[in-house]
Design a protein around this motif. Sequence first.
Motif, PDB file in Angstrom:
ATOM      1  N   LEU A 214      -9.549 -15.871  15.101  1.00 48.48           N
ATOM      2  CA  LEU A 214      -9.623 -17.060  15.209  1.00 48.48           C
ATOM      3  C   LEU A 214      -9.230 -17.795  13.998  1.00 48.48           C
ATOM      4  CD1 LEU A 214     -13.377 -17.329  16.440  1.00 48.48           C
ATOM      5  CD2 LEU A 214     -11.290 -18.012  17.782  1.00 48.48           C
ATOM      6  N   SER A 215      -9.298 -17.489  12.858  1.00 49.52           N
ATOM      7  CA  SER A 215      -8.704 -18.098  11.527  1.00 49.52           C
ATOM      8  C   SER A 215      -7.176 -18.279  11.576  1.00 49.52           C
ATOM      9  CB  SER A 215      -9.560 -17.375  10.630  1.00 49.52           C
ATOM     10  OG  SER A 215      -8.971 -16.218  10.169  1.00 49.52           O
ATOM     11  N   GLU A 216      -6.663 -17.162  12.257  1.00 49.77           N
ATOM     12  CA  GLU A 216      -5.191 -16.852  12.272  1.00 49.77           C
ATOM     13  C   GLU A 216      -4.580 -17.631  13.244  1.00 49.77           C
ATOM     14  OE1 GLU A 216      -4.615 -12.767  12.272  1.00 49.77           O
ATOM     15  OE2 GLU A 216      -5.475 -12.511  10.029  1.00 49.77           O
ATOM     16  N   GLY A 217      -5.291 -18.466  14.212  1.00 55.12           N
ATOM     17  CA  GLY A 217      -4.697 -19.237  15.007  1.00 55.12           C
ATOM     18  C   GLY A 217      -4.925 -18.888  16.546  1.00 55.12           C
ATOM     19  N   MET A 218      -5.682 -18.002  16.841  1.00 57.48           N
ATOM     20  CA  MET A 218      -5.739 -17.549  18.484  1.00 57.48           C
ATOM     21  C   MET A 218      -6.496 -18.665  19.174  1.00 57.48           C
ATOM     22  SD  MET A 218      -6.997 -13.929  19.835  1.00 57.48           S
ATOM     23  CE  MET A 218      -6.337 -13.455  21.433  1.00 57.48           C
ATOM     24  N   GLY A 219      -7.319 -19.406  18.565  1.00 57.83           N
ATOM     25  CA  GLY A 219      -8.065 -20.334  19.173  1.00 57.83           C
ATOM     26  C   GLY A 219      -9.366 -19.784  20.319  1.00 57.83           C
ATOM     27  N   PHE A 220     -10.388 -20.324  20.418  1.00 60.04           N
ATOM     28  CA  PHE A 220     -11.802 -20.072  21.331  1.00 60.04           C
ATOM     29  C   PHE A 220     -11.198 -19.756  22.626  1.00 60.04           C
ATOM     30  CE2 PHE A 220     -13.958 -22.621  17.876  1.00 60.04           C
ATOM     31  CZ  PHE A 220     -14.643 -21.686  17.563  1.00 60.04           C
ATOM     32  N   GLU A 221     -10.440 -20.585  23.205  1.00 64.94           N
ATOM     33  CA  GLU A 221     -10.241 -20.355  24.557  1.00 64.94           C
ATOM     34  C   GLU A 221      -9.231 -19.274  24.739  1.00 64.94           C
ATOM     35  OE1 GLU A 221      -8.812 -24.017  26.485  1.00 64.94           O
ATOM     36  OE2 GLU A 221     -10.899 -24.895  26.365  1.00 64.94           O
ATOM     37  N   ASN A 222      -8.246 -19.310  24.057  1.00 66.59           N
ATOM     38  CA  ASN A 222      -7.316 -17.994  24.133  1.00 66.59           C
ATOM     39  C   ASN A 222      -8.028 -16.673  23.765  1.00 66.59           C
ATOM     40  OD1 ASN A 222      -5.122 -19.733  24.859  1.00 66.59           O
ATOM     41  ND2 ASN A 222      -4.345 -19.822  22.702  1.00 66.59           N
ATOM     42  N   LEU A 223      -8.964 -16.514  22.983  1.00 65.07           N
ATOM     43  CA  LEU A 223      -9.756 -15.467  22.660  1.00 65.07           C
ATOM     44  C   LEU A 223     -10.424 -14.935  23.980  1.00 65.07           C
ATOM     45  CD1 LEU A 223     -11.218 -14.147  19.333  1.00 65.07           C
ATOM     46  CD2 LEU A 223     -12.323 -13.697  21.400  1.00 65.07           C
ATOM     47  N   ILE A 224     -11.225 -15.969  24.321  1.00 63.28           N
ATOM     48  CA  ILE A 224     -12.229 -15.558  25.464  1.00 63.28           C
ATOM     49  C   ILE A 224     -11.116 -15.148  26.750  1.00 63.28           C
ATOM     50  CG2 ILE A 224     -13.640 -16.814  27.537  1.00 63.28           C
ATOM     51  CD1 ILE A 224     -14.572 -18.689  25.094  1.00 63.28           C
ATOM     52  N   SER A 225     -10.129 -15.916  27.040  1.00 61.40           N
ATOM     53  CA  SER A 225      -9.387 -15.246  28.071  1.00 61.40           C
ATOM     54  C   SER A 225      -8.781 -13.995  27.940  1.00 61.40           C
ATOM     55  CB  SER A 225      -8.129 -16.536  28.508  1.00 61.40           C
ATOM     56  OG  SER A 225      -7.287 -16.627  27.403  1.00 61.40           O
ATOM     57  N   SER A 226      -8.352 -13.764  26.676  1.00 59.79           N
ATOM     58  CA  SER A 226      -7.641 -12.467  26.523  1.00 59.79           C
ATOM     59  C   SER A 226      -8.766 -11.364  26.588  1.00 59.79           C
ATOM     60  CB  SER A 226      -7.339 -12.177  25.088  1.00 59.79           C
ATOM     61  OG  SER A 226      -6.212 -13.521  24.789  1.00 59.79           O
ATOM     62  N   VAL A 227      -9.989 -11.396  26.576  1.00 59.22           N
ATOM     63  CA  VAL A 227     -11.155 -10.478  26.573  1.00 59.22           C
ATOM     64  C   VAL A 227     -11.625 -10.390  28.098  1.00 59.22           C
ATOM     65  CG1 VAL A 227     -13.410  -9.598  26.010  1.00 59.22           C
ATOM     66  CG2 VAL A 227     -11.926 -10.433  24.177  1.00 59.22           C
ATOM     67  N   ALA A 228     -12.044 -11.530  28.599  1.00 54.49           N
ATOM     68  CA  ALA A 228     -12.401 -11.874  29.920  1.00 54.49           C
ATOM     69  C   ALA A 228     -11.509 -11.634  31.176  1.00 54.49           C
ATOM     70  CB  ALA A 228     -13.323 -13.013  30.118  1.00 54.49           C
ATOM     71  N   THR A 229     -11.507 -10.663  31.851  1.00 51.89           N
ATOM     72  CA  THR A 229     -10.645 -10.346  32.920  1.00 51.89           C
ATOM     73  C   THR A 229     -11.228 -10.908  34.268  1.00 51.89           C
ATOM     74  OG1 THR A 229     -10.988  -7.970  33.382  1.00 51.89           O
ATOM     75  CG2 THR A 229      -9.294  -8.474  32.038  1.00 51.89           C
ATOM     76  N   LYS A 230     -10.630 -11.274  35.228  1.00 47.61           N
ATOM     77  CA  LYS A 230     -11.241 -11.938  36.314  1.00 47.61           C
ATOM     78  C   LYS A 230     -11.941 -10.999  37.118  1.00 47.61           C
ATOM     79  CE  LYS A 230     -10.499 -15.084  39.985  1.00 47.61           C
ATOM     80  NZ  LYS A 230     -11.251 -16.047  39.534  1.00 47.61           N
ATOM     81  N   GLY A 231     -13.148 -11.300  37.368  1.00 52.01           N
ATOM     82  CA  GLY A 231     -14.184 -10.331  38.110  1.00 52.01           C
ATOM     83  C   GLY A 231     -14.716  -9.146  37.304  1.00 52.01           C
TER      84      GLY A 231
END
Length: 271
Positions: A214-231
């Motif tokens: 997060l501190s390196e600029g990934m951002g909350f929403e980007n991090l969540i979408s990177s981990v949480a695959t649909k379904g």
Amino acid sequence: MKKIGFIGYGSMGKVILDGFLLSGILKPYEVIISSRTGSKLECLKNEYPEIEIAQNNTITSMKSDLLFLMVGTSDVKNVLEEIKEFTSDNTHLVYISAALTMENVNGIFQGKISKVMPSLTSKVLEGVTLICHNSDVTIPEREYLNCLFNSIGISKVINEEDFDVGADITSCSPAFISQIFMEFAKTASMNSGFSIKETEEMVIKTLYGTSKLLSEGMGFENLISSVATKGGITEEGLKVLDEDIPATFKKLFSKTIKKHDTIKSELKEHY
């Protein structure tokens, strides 16, 4: 030559002064300090022999242009009354009591006033220190104070009316975050063969890595979408959090803001 003075060496005062010295932004010979509990200063003097230990607060006040008042909120008024005749027009007073308004302080000390709220994370030279100033503090004085606190994290100048929520975000949140993830680790242990110690270790390491991303600029929403695959499994867990967390945090801020208001009201009567 005037020194930088510190009155009090309690838990937060220790974090601030030790951080300034550790970062190198202050040299020991620049510092004068006094505390009603002299024994607290013995270790400090042993580690930094060039620091001047004053016999009382009035000496610290007379020898300092920049004066940090690092005592508890309940002690601020008495200390201000004690030192006010030993300050000068050049004295820049800095205090750390979030609920104590600059208007309250100005009722006793008429001059340059800054209010700061560091975080426990300043102990590891990280986190955010909130700062606000009254109109008497000059631009160079503001910049120097920012520079000091940037050495133990980052400083953020805000309006005083935002101090309550700001303190919740920066100063209180290490405890909030720890409470949340302590419960997470406990529940993970109950649903597995892992001990609580093991789950806490895994959670702490994961928190550290998440913080770096997060501190390196990934951002909350980007991090969540990177981990949480649909379904997927993460998405199921996020649905639960989406249902419960907003109401929890709404209640949290409601409670803390009410407590801030209560304390400020009590302090106003005291001053």
